[in-house]
Design a protein around this motif. Sequence first.
Motif, PDB file in Angstrom:
ATOM      1  N   TYR A 193       0.838  -1.201   0.000  1.00 32.45           N
ATOM      2  CA  TYR A 193       0.000   0.000   0.000  1.00 32.45           C
ATOM      3  C   TYR A 193       0.876   1.256   0.000  1.00 32.45           C
ATOM      4  N   LEU A 194       1.923   1.249   0.814  1.00 34.85           N
ATOM      5  CA  LEU A 194       2.834   2.391   0.856  1.00 34.85           C
ATOM      6  C   LEU A 194       3.572   2.558  -0.469  1.00 34.85           C
ATOM      7  N   TRP A 195       3.977   1.436  -1.069  1.00 26.90           N
ATOM      8  CA  TRP A 195       4.694   1.491  -2.352  1.00 26.90           C
ATOM      9  C   TRP A 195       3.806   2.107  -3.419  1.00 26.90           C
ATOM     10  N   LEU A 196       2.564   1.665  -3.496  1.00 31.51           N
ATOM     11  CA  LEU A 196       1.652   2.194  -4.511  1.00 31.51           C
ATOM     12  C   LEU A 196       1.446   3.697  -4.356  1.00 31.51           C
ATOM     13  N   ASN A 197       1.433   4.160  -3.116  1.00 34.41           N
ATOM     14  CA  ASN A 197       1.208   5.582  -2.891  1.00 34.41           C
ATOM     15  C   ASN A 197       2.462   6.424  -3.090  1.00 34.41           C
ATOM     16  N   LYS A 198       3.579   5.768  -3.384  1.00 27.41           N
ATOM     17  CA  LYS A 198       4.759   6.517  -3.814  1.00 27.41           C
ATOM     18  C   LYS A 198       4.590   6.976  -5.258  1.00 27.41           C
ATOM     19  N   ASN A 201      -1.959   7.863  -5.847  1.00 25.45           N
ATOM     20  CA  ASN A 201      -2.690   8.417  -4.713  1.00 25.45           C
ATOM     21  C   ASN A 201      -3.903   7.522  -4.467  1.00 25.45           C
ATOM     22  N   TYR A 202      -3.680   6.410  -3.774  1.00 22.39           N
ATOM     23  CA  TYR A 202      -4.703   5.394  -3.589  1.00 22.39           C
ATOM     24  C   TYR A 202      -5.378   5.532  -2.230  1.00 22.39           C
ATOM     25  N   SER A 203      -6.682   5.712  -2.279  1.00 23.96           N
ATOM     26  CA  SER A 203      -7.457   5.611  -1.051  1.00 23.96           C
ATOM     27  C   SER A 203      -7.544   4.132  -0.687  1.00 23.96           C
ATOM     28  N   LEU A 204      -8.013   3.838   0.513  1.00 22.85           N
ATOM     29  CA  LEU A 204      -8.169   2.437   0.914  1.00 22.85           C
ATOM     30  C   LEU A 204      -9.202   1.739   0.033  1.00 22.85           C
ATOM     31  N   GLU A 205     -10.252   2.463  -0.359  1.00 22.57           N
ATOM     32  CA  GLU A 205     -11.267   1.880  -1.230  1.00 22.57           C
ATOM     33  C   GLU A 205     -10.681   1.555  -2.602  1.00 22.57           C
ATOM     34  N   ALA A 206      -9.875   2.473  -3.134  1.00 25.98           N
ATOM     35  CA  ALA A 206      -9.248   2.234  -4.440  1.00 25.98           C
ATOM     36  C   ALA A 206      -8.248   1.088  -4.352  1.00 25.98           C
ATOM     37  N   PHE A 207      -7.542   0.986  -3.226  1.00 24.70           N
ATOM     38  CA  PHE A 207      -6.585  -0.096  -3.003  1.00 24.70           C
ATOM     39  C   PHE A 207      -7.306  -1.439  -3.034  1.00 24.70           C
ATOM     40  N   LYS A 208      -8.442  -1.513  -2.364  1.00 23.92           N
ATOM     41  CA  LYS A 208      -9.236  -2.747  -2.361  1.00 23.92           C
ATOM     42  C   LYS A 208      -9.750  -3.041  -3.768  1.00 23.92           C
ATOM     43  N   ALA A 243      -7.569  -3.270   3.736  1.00 18.73           N
ATOM     44  CA  ALA A 243      -8.400  -2.077   3.532  1.00 18.73           C
ATOM     45  C   ALA A 243      -9.560  -2.044   4.514  1.00 18.73           C
ATOM     46  N   ASP A 244     -10.248  -3.167   4.691  1.00 20.26           N
ATOM     47  CA  ASP A 244     -11.403  -3.215   5.592  1.00 20.26           C
ATOM     48  C   ASP A 244     -10.993  -2.922   7.034  1.00 20.26           C
TER      49      ASP A 244
END
Length: 254
Positions: A193-198, A201-208, A243-244
Amino acid sequence: MTYKVKEVADLVGISVRTLHHYDEIGLLVPDQISEAGYRLYSEDNLETLQQILFFRELDFPLKKIKELMNRPDYDRQEALELHRKLILEKRNRLDKLLDLIDKTILHVKGEIKMSQKEKFEGFDFTHNPYEQEARDRWGDKKVDEAKEKKGKLTDAEQKEMQNEMEELYRQMAALRHGEPDSQQAQKLTHEWYLWLNKVGNYSLEAFKGLGELYTDDKRFKKNIDQFGEGLSEFLRQSMAVYADREIKERSDRS
């Protein structure tokens, strides 16, 4: 000269049902309808169909093809030049993968020795052939933000990011036969999750939602499962759990 739908289907090698679908969604509407109600395709229609099939070969969704081809500034020659460029890039990626397969066969036979790093050198995750789909799912703004972030990185930084991603995939693949909600799996999912946000700009919903795309889209599934059969499904589950939990914890704190 005009062509009936069956004649077009036989000429091109696609189904009549596909042509009917293209007509129904307004992507390829025949120029004429006969008195008996038959679709009649003109030579201009066939040129349009060729363009559509080039886009499809590059995995563009029908919705995006229609949007692009209906733009007032759409230029057929310019589109063909773009198709050529993208298909050459695709061929180059496939050539690298074929070379990797040949080397891996020799490795399996015991004729050469490959390092773990060499086994994955043919995979290029810096190129994103699914960007258009990402735009359709999450909108241009998020994708453009991600591209802007990535564009600010040097070549060395981009290579380092790619290595980090592949290492996370390998570590997750080693856990894929276990429980996705285990402490170790969730620790690596947090790092993912941290890598993707480098780079985005991923919200938890978008990450899921991204995790769901890993299994829903056969192209993503195929690429991810090259690191280990079943990894895409394991990632989908672990990302959903992460995410949940995070959403619940943030809600409880507020």
